[in-house]
Design a protein around this motif. Sequence first.
Motif, short mmCIF file in Angstrom:
data_model
loop_
_atom_site.label_atom_id
_atom_site.label_comp_id
_atom_site.label_asym_id
_atom_site.label_seq_id
_atom_site.Cartn_x
_atom_site.Cartn_y
_atom_site.Cartn_z
N LEU A 24 0.84 -1.21 0.00
CA LEU A 24 0.00 0.00 0.00
C LEU A 24 0.88 1.26 0.00
O LEU A 24 1.77 1.40 0.82
N GLU B 35 -0.54 0.67 -8.90
CA GLU B 35 -1.71 -0.06 -9.42
C GLU B 35 -2.75 -0.33 -8.33
O GLU B 35 -3.88 -0.70 -8.63
N LEU B 36 -2.36 -0.17 -7.06
CA LEU B 36 -3.26 -0.56 -5.97
C LEU B 36 -4.29 0.54 -5.68
O LEU B 36 -4.24 1.21 -4.66
N ASP B 37 -5.25 0.72 -6.62
CA ASP B 37 -6.36 1.66 -6.38
C ASP B 37 -7.55 0.86 -5.82
O ASP B 37 -7.43 -0.33 -5.53
N SER B 38 -8.70 1.54 -5.68
CA SER B 38 -9.80 0.86 -4.99
C SER B 38 -10.32 -0.36 -5.75
O SER B 38 -10.60 -1.40 -5.15
N MET B 39 -10.40 -0.25 -7.09
CA MET B 39 -10.81 -1.42 -7.89
C MET B 39 -9.81 -2.56 -7.69
O MET B 39 -10.19 -3.72 -7.59
N ALA B 40 -8.53 -2.19 -7.65
CA ALA B 40 -7.48 -3.22 -7.53
C ALA B 40 -7.48 -3.85 -6.15
O ALA B 40 -7.24 -5.06 -6.02
N VAL B 41 -7.75 -3.06 -5.11
CA VAL B 41 -7.84 -3.63 -3.76
C VAL B 41 -8.96 -4.67 -3.72
O VAL B 41 -8.77 -5.78 -3.20
N VAL B 42 -10.11 -4.32 -4.30
CA VAL B 42 -11.24 -5.26 -4.31
C VAL B 42 -10.88 -6.51 -5.12
O VAL B 42 -11.18 -7.63 -4.72
N ARG C 148 -17.95 -3.88 -1.79
CA ARG C 148 -16.68 -3.53 -1.19
C ARG C 148 -15.95 -2.39 -1.90
O ARG C 148 -15.01 -1.83 -1.36
N LEU C 149 -16.36 -2.11 -3.11
CA LEU C 149 -15.72 -1.01 -3.86
C LEU C 149 -15.74 0.27 -3.03
O LEU C 149 -14.80 1.06 -3.05
N ALA D 242 -13.11 -0.04 -0.09
CA ALA D 242 -11.72 0.04 -0.54
C ALA D 242 -11.32 1.49 -0.82
O ALA D 242 -10.22 1.91 -0.47
N SER D 243 -12.22 2.26 -1.39
CA SER D 243 -11.85 3.64 -1.66
C SER D 243 -11.75 4.44 -0.37
O SER D 243 -10.92 5.34 -0.25
N LEU E 83 -8.30 3.54 1.15
CA LEU E 83 -7.19 4.16 0.44
C LEU E 83 -7.11 5.66 0.70
O LEU E 83 -6.04 6.25 0.73
#
Lengths: 81, 278
Positions: A29, A34-41, B154-155, B158-159, B162
């Motif tokens: 993190l 590349e570790l954005d919210s879509m990628a975290v999910v 979960r989207l 996650a945001s 972050l």
Amino acid sequence: MFNEVKTVVDSALQLRGRLGESDASTPLLGAIPELDSMAVVSLIAALEEHFGFAVADDEIEAATFATLGSLTEFVQQKLHA
Amino acid sequence: MSGSGSRAPFDAFFLPAAGGERFCVFHPASGVPAGSVLYVHPFAEEMNKSRRMAALQARAFAARGYNVLQIDLFGCGDSSGDFGDARWNAWNEDLALAADWIARHTEGPMHLWGLRLGALLALDYSRQASASFAGLLLWQPVISGAQFMTQFLRLRLASEMLSGAEAGQGTSALRSELAAGKTLEIGGYELSAELALAIERLELARLAPKDVPAQWFEVNAEGKPSPALRRAGEAWSAAGAEVDLHAVRGAPFWSSVEIGECPELIAATANAVALTPA
């Protein structure tokens, strides 16, 4: 287990082997763009689908995704829960 | 839209349906048709991410002598309706409409090909359809509808993580809103309570097909079936279903940041359809 987690991370984020020389202290993190919210999910989903466990909401916290080591520990803990 | 360059031609058209029209793309078989394939696309953003792979696979099927129909379900892609008004049963009816079109315009055994949640929709449809199918080709089927919904909800979490924000509503709070009948906006998609609850009830292990052989294709870094998929496969076998698991090396093109391709998956799937007995 560490290498299996590393493989899932590499695949989910399409890092194409960029984690090659990494160890448990390699940061995720904040260090991997590349570790954005879509990628975290996607990464959580990849871990769930690969290992067959479910992650709870309160487990989605920055500390878990801090390093490859912290993520591996998390996976081990889920598998033995 | 039209076929590009030297690629095989395809026809794009609108099929009249309940509440408007469904956008369809038909890839005619080259040579003497061996059969047909109906494609069932995945959910929300995964549909957009996988457009390229779906088109490449459709061309590969057509080159092997299969007529391929792709349909944008109600509220998706270029079809009529809003995503927030889409319902699971309406999507089943769209597949019946598409299968009927294939039966009227082509000959030979019909296969269903679904990706992710589209694989579950294809299965659900095949179990209640009046038409009969020669085979099911399932790409990375969603194993648990509930887990899939959690991932979608979960989207938001996650945001928040972050951005360093305090954790807001968890997925259980979002689920309570859905249970109360509220429509939620997740990642730019309006998710209705009805659709979310229908998806939550789906489980791959309990959707074993009736008298239709199935081929599962999993894409992962190791090229080996994951434990979770193997377990679902065992449940199907125990229920008397005929299922073959294939695993190929590749990246998750349905969710990746960049639009990806997986040539090994295309080759494996094109080979599998040719082997399915009519």
